[in-house]
Scaffold this motif. Structure first.
Motif, PDB file in Angstrom:
ATOM      1  N   HIS A  36      68.856  61.128  49.534  1.00  0.00           N
ATOM      2  CA  HIS A  36      67.417  61.220  49.325  1.00  0.00           C
ATOM      3  C   HIS A  36      66.712  61.772  50.550  1.00  0.00           C
ATOM      4  N   ASP A  37      67.160  61.370  51.721  1.00  0.00           N
ATOM      5  CA  ASP A  37      66.488  61.783  52.951  1.00  0.00           C
ATOM      6  C   ASP A  37      67.009  63.096  53.511  1.00  0.00           C
ATOM      7  N   ARG A  74      75.340  58.246  50.087  1.00  0.00           N
ATOM      8  CA  ARG A  74      75.462  58.779  51.441  1.00  0.00           C
ATOM      9  C   ARG A  74      75.571  60.297  51.404  1.00  0.00           C
ATOM     10  N   CYS A 119      76.239  64.729  56.527  1.00  0.00           N
ATOM     11  CA  CYS A 119      75.283  64.359  57.569  1.00  0.00           C
ATOM     12  C   CYS A 119      75.831  63.151  58.318  1.00  0.00           C
ATOM     13  N   GLU A 167      68.201  67.106  53.828  1.00  0.00           N
ATOM     14  CA  GLU A 167      67.804  68.423  53.355  1.00  0.00           C
ATOM     15  C   GLU A 167      69.000  69.345  53.196  1.00  0.00           C
ATOM     16  N   GLY A 193      74.971  59.750  58.855  1.00  0.00           N
ATOM     17  CA  GLY A 193      74.136  58.572  58.650  1.00  0.00           C
ATOM     18  C   GLY A 193      72.802  58.843  58.009  1.00  0.00           C
ATOM     19  N   GLN A 194      72.803  59.578  56.875  1.00  0.00           N
ATOM     20  CA  GLN A 194      71.566  59.772  56.138  1.00  0.00           C
ATOM     21  C   GLN A 194      71.876  59.630  54.667  1.00  0.00           C
ATOM     22  N   SER A 195      70.889  59.184  53.906  1.00  0.00           N
ATOM     23  CA  SER A 195      71.114  59.134  52.471  1.00  0.00           C
ATOM     24  C   SER A 195      70.820  60.499  51.872  1.00  0.00           C
ATOM     25  N   ILE A 204      65.161  57.905  42.418  1.00  0.00           N
ATOM     26  CA  ILE A 204      64.989  57.701  43.857  1.00  0.00           C
ATOM     27  C   ILE A 204      65.877  56.554  44.334  1.00  0.00           C
ATOM     28  N   LYS A 209      68.757  57.099  47.153  1.00  0.00           N
ATOM     29  CA  LYS A 209      68.712  56.402  48.437  1.00  0.00           C
ATOM     30  C   LYS A 209      69.992  55.621  48.668  1.00  0.00           C
TER      31      LYS A 209
END
Lengths: 173, 122, 625
Positions: free
Chosen positions: B47-48, B37, B41, B50, B43-45, B30, B34
């Motif tokens: 981990h976050d 990058r 997307c 989909e 500005g999302q990692s 995890i 996190k």
């Protein structure tokens, strides 16, 4: 006077920042990261689409040939748009197309090939997407040009079109 | 019977040990995800996210961890494929000395100026 | 349509009124009359009305789905609900600039009305500086971002508004944030005017403090709303990502907070005049830099508005001119304040100075972290990312010291002070450390570092709490500081104690996670005006057999065609239970992410407390000082 000096220094610094940001704005127009240096192709083992046996990357890519690695899926809509161009490239003797079937169901992929035709000399299965990451891909569709020294020399993100086909033709001469 | 019990105990304790290191592995996984990058997307990692790309990266990271690679090696692998900007932690290297040191420099410089003005102007 | 014509010509007239205002003001400035020319107030009001009319015309075009207007076409759709048709007006680049203009003209008009006791020349000069900004914005809008461009042939349907922007928090987030940003323009203009007229003094400090407070309150609440939106809408369960656009709102806030503290010194002791002017300039400059960075496409973030480099060039030049102008004015007109050198090391003045020192450090961290990648890219073509680890590593150690200092320095007296109640401070400190050790020991986290951090936060928490009950001194400030300590504690415990479970689950399946069971009961399909949704009903049982129901959604919007995941969140005093799901391609599985996030409600509450302290300060009666 000390104050004047500080003022000029500040305005100088501001001008420097201004130039940097101005140049930065220009750079936006060429945003996608380009491969400047030639990268070696990754070493891997992958399942062959038709025979279902594992093959080594050494056996797939031979020195002295140009290869086009194309990442595709049956569920990917732009892949259908670029398919005719891939079929055209198949006609060229100087390049061999290797397909990477990305995160797909075998049946759907086979149907896709049967319906639209098979431009690839070999198709590899990339069920979890890890093989594409080994190539440094962002997603699907994506196409890589491999030169005669087994190095990746160019990458096209997104479906290929007439212009890109011309570019490829120039490179593989 | 005794031997059987001993075997059972050893078996379960191994399982427990595996669980503990599984927990650790999960935590590291995890932490790494996190810090990466999601490149398609805004500005999302990973981990976050989909997205397909994030899914593929998650698989690769899992695989590399199970192959025994350490955190830094996994970052190096990804940086080799995608460039420095895939990792959120900018690291401390020749590109980022100024990045890390400039705020600290400014802080101490400002402190020095303040002290000079307060103490020495009396 | 007619609304478009009216809107466009109102803008042109507004620009004209700016020039007129400048001419009349300059004449009045040089006149010997003691009272300000009433025409100036009327003209200012006229200018405001013209912008309001323009803004209303745009709203009307959106409500009527008038697709002959290019902005409406790009950002709206006939099936959008009315509320979002209206809020869509300012949810795009052109409309948001119109909002900027409206607040700019509104605030200068309010300034003129509320500053009747102030010297005439000062009021006029403030108006002039503000008009420079207003003219710049009028030109920017009319030349690069016209909201009233005509489209022919008129399309039947629009391109729609991004569904993640169709949210109530996001509808009011820009207006409130802009009230904060644009409020700083008045501070900027009046500070420059005051410097030129050598009017930086106690009186000016008292007068401008209201404006600083109002901007500060709106900016604080505006940032909070943005975080709330990110938390509820973006589905990853976080509220701050050190994303460039978030940083851009934080930077003026840091500068404005430092300014607020300096103003108190200015109005009480007539000191720190240079700090006040510099901070007034920097706060507005940072707001404008933010505008540049967001709208030019130079930064890559989830928030990026319009990627148009041409617009970026305009703002860049405008910014360069503004900053240079203000720096030159500062260096020519600012008088050295010899009082500043008479500081005693233990006094309230010094504590504000130390506050400035730390605030400027935090500001530099955020600023450098945000713009460094741009510099590096231009100079050496290397692309790097600067993400949360950078900010956390550089800020946290200094935050610890800052919290400790905050616990006692605000109570120092003016000029010369000693630390009273040393004993109670020491006792509270020991309690804080013990409490932190106790809590941290029971959790499986990094002991030393977290204990120090939590102790410092608790120290501030208890000292301010005690202060609230003492009622001796400044309640407004103590309340805000207490709110800040609560914020730090909530964020710390939230990040330490948050847990999450990720798995794939089928309908009817029960999944055991570390603290209980997740059960996917059933799926429902629903159709709304502009989307279809799949709602999944989950039952989550925890260790104590308490069950809650959560129903996350997957929405498929029709225009533009996007799929979003809507989280379902159950909020309670102790924690939030957060569930979001997505569909696994080609399967009947759903991928779910279940998080338990403690103290979320306290994070929002503490920010409200901070703002409320500011509000109290605003309405404090004059004789209470």
């Amino acid at each position: 006077m000390k104050n004047k000096f500080i003022l000029f220094a500040l305005i100088g610094f501001l001008s420097f920042c201004f130039v940097i940001f101005y140049k930065g704005l220009d750079n936006i127009k060429i945003y996608k990261p380009k491969i400047n240096n030639k990268k070696d192709i990754p070493v891997f083992r992958a399942k062959d689409f038709n025979s279902n046996i594992y093959i080594d990357s050494e056996k797939i890519f031979e020195k002295g040939n140009f290869y086009l690695v194309n990442i595709w899926s049956s569920w990917c809509v732009p892949c259908r748009d670029e398919h005719p161009f891939l079929m055209k490239l198949k006609e060229h003797q100087s390049v061999r197309l290797i397909g990477l079937n990305y995160r797909d169901k075998l049946n759907n992929a086979k149907n896709f090939i049967n319906e639209f035709g098979n431009p690839y000399t070999k198709i590899l299965i990339d069920s979890d997407g890890t093989l594409s990451v080994e190539f440094g891909a962002y997603g699907v569709p994506e196409t890589f040009i491999i030169n005669k020294d087994k190095k990746i020399i160019k990458k096209f993100i997104g479906p290929i079109n007439e212009k890109i086909v011309e570019e490829i033709k120039l490179i593989i001469k | 019977m005794k031997i059987f019990k001993i075997i059972l105990i050893v078996f379960f304790s191994l399982g427990f040990y595996q669980l503990k290191s599984d927990e650790k592995t999960a935590a590291i996984e995890i932490k790494i995800l996190k810090n990466i990058r999601c490149l398609i997307c805004q500005g999302q990692s990973v981990h976050d996210s989909e997205s397909e790309f994030a899914f593929s990266i998650k698989q690769i990271v899992k695989k590399k961890i199970s192959e025994g690679l350490k955190e830094k090696q996994i970052y190096d692998f990804l940086k080799d494929k995608y460039g420095e900007w895939i990792v959120y932690d900018p690291g401390f290297n020749k590109n980022t000395y100024i990045l890390w040191l400039l705020p600290l420099l400014l802080f101490f410089l400002a402190g020095a100026i303040m002290i000079k003005k307060l103490i020495f102007k009396k | 349509m007619l609304a478009n014509q009216i809107g466009y010509y109102s803008l042109l007239l507004g620009l004209l009124s700016s020039f007129l205002l400048c001419i009349v003001s300059v004449k009045d400035f040089n006149s010997s009359n003691n009272k300000i020319n009433q025409n100036i107030l009327s003209l200012s009001f006229l200018q405001l009305m013209l912008v309001v009319v323009s803004f209303l015309s745009l709203i009307i075009s959106f409500v009527n789905s008038d697709f002959s207007n290019e902005t409406v076409f790009n950002n709206s759709h006939t099936t959008k609900p009315l509320f979002y048709k209206i809020s869509g007006t300012w949810g795009n680049h052109e409309g948001s600039l119109l909002l900027w203009l409206m607040v700019l003209t509104l605030f200068i008009f309010l300034f003129l009305i509320k500053s009747r006791e102030q010297p005439k020349k000062y009021r006029i000069l403030t108006l002039l500086f503000q008009q420079i900004i207003i003219i710049g914005f009028f030109l920017f809008v009319l030349m690069t971002s016209n909201p009233f461009n005509y489209l022919f042939p008129v399309p039947n349907e629009g391109l729609g508004l991004n569904p993640i922007l169709q949210d109530p928090a996001l509808a009011i987030h820009p207006p409130i944030l802009y009230l904060g940003y644009v409020g700083t323009s008045v501070i900027f203009s009046s500070a420059l005017a005051a410097v030129v007229l050598n009017y930086i003094s106690k009186d000016w400090g008292q007068h401008i403090k209201k404006w600083v407070l109002v901007s500060w309150i709106f900016l604080t609440v505006g940032i909070m709303l943005g975080s709330i939106w990110a938390y509820y809408e973006l589905g990853w369960g976080g509220f701050w990502f050190w994303d460039p656009v978030e940083n851009i709102s934080l930077m003026p806030w840091l500068s404005l907070t430092a300014l607020l503290h300096c103003i108190t010194v200015l109005e009480k002791r007539n000191m720190f005049t240079s700090w006040v002017v510099i901070l007034s300039i920097s706060t507005f400059t940072l707001s404008m830099c933010g505008t540049f960075l967001v709208r030019s496409g130079i930064l890559n973030s989830i928030h990026t508005f319009a990627n148009d480099p041409a617009r970026g060039v305009f703002i860049l030049i405008f910014l360069f001119v503004l900053i240079s102008l203000s720096l030159i004015i500062f260096f020519i007109f600012q008088k050295k304040n010899y009082k500043d050198l008479q500081l005693f090391w233990l006094s309230r003045e010094t504590s504000v100075l130390i506050n400035n020192w730390f605030m400027m450090y935090f500001l530099s961290v955020v600023l450098i972290g945000t713009v460094y990648p741009i510099f590096l890219d231009v100079i050496s073509s290397e692309k790097i990312s600067v993400g949360p680890p950078f900010y956390q590593k550089l800020i946290t150690p200094f935050l610890i010291v800052f919290l400790l200092l905050m616990s006692f320095v605000p109570r120092l007296k003016w000029i010369k002070s000693k630390i009273d109640n040393k004993n109670s401070l020491i006792i509270i400190f020991i309690i804080s450390v013990m409490l932190s050790l106790l809590i941290i020991k029971n959790l499986k986290v990094d002991l030393l570092f977290n204990t120090i951090l939590v102790s410092a936060a608790f120290f501030l928490f208890f000292t301010t709490l005690k202060e609230l009950f003492d009622k001796k001194l400044n309640i407004a400030q103590t309340l805000s500081h207490f709110g800040f300590s609560l914020l730090v504690l909530s964020i710390l415990f939230n990040s330490i104690l948050s847990s999450e479970t990720i798995t794939n689950i089928k309908i009817g399946e029960r999944y055991n996670y570390s603290n209980g069971e997740i059960f996917l009961k059933r799926i429902e399909k629903k159709k709304e005006s502009n989307f279809e949704s799949i709602i999944a009903y989950f039952e989550i049982k925890d260790r104590n057999s308490k069950t809650i129901e959560l129903k996350p959604e997957i929405r498929i919007y029709n225009q533009p065609k996007t799929i979003t995941s809507e989280a379902d969140i159950k909020t309670s005093i102790l924690n939030d239970k957060f569930l979001v799901m997505s569909h696994v391609k080609g399967n009947e599985y759903f991928n779910i992410r279940y998080q338990v996030k403690p103290f979320m409600i306290w994070i929002w509450t503490s920010v409200l407390l901070i703002s409320f302290g500011g509000l109290m300060s605003l309405f404090k009666k004059k004789n209470e000082k």
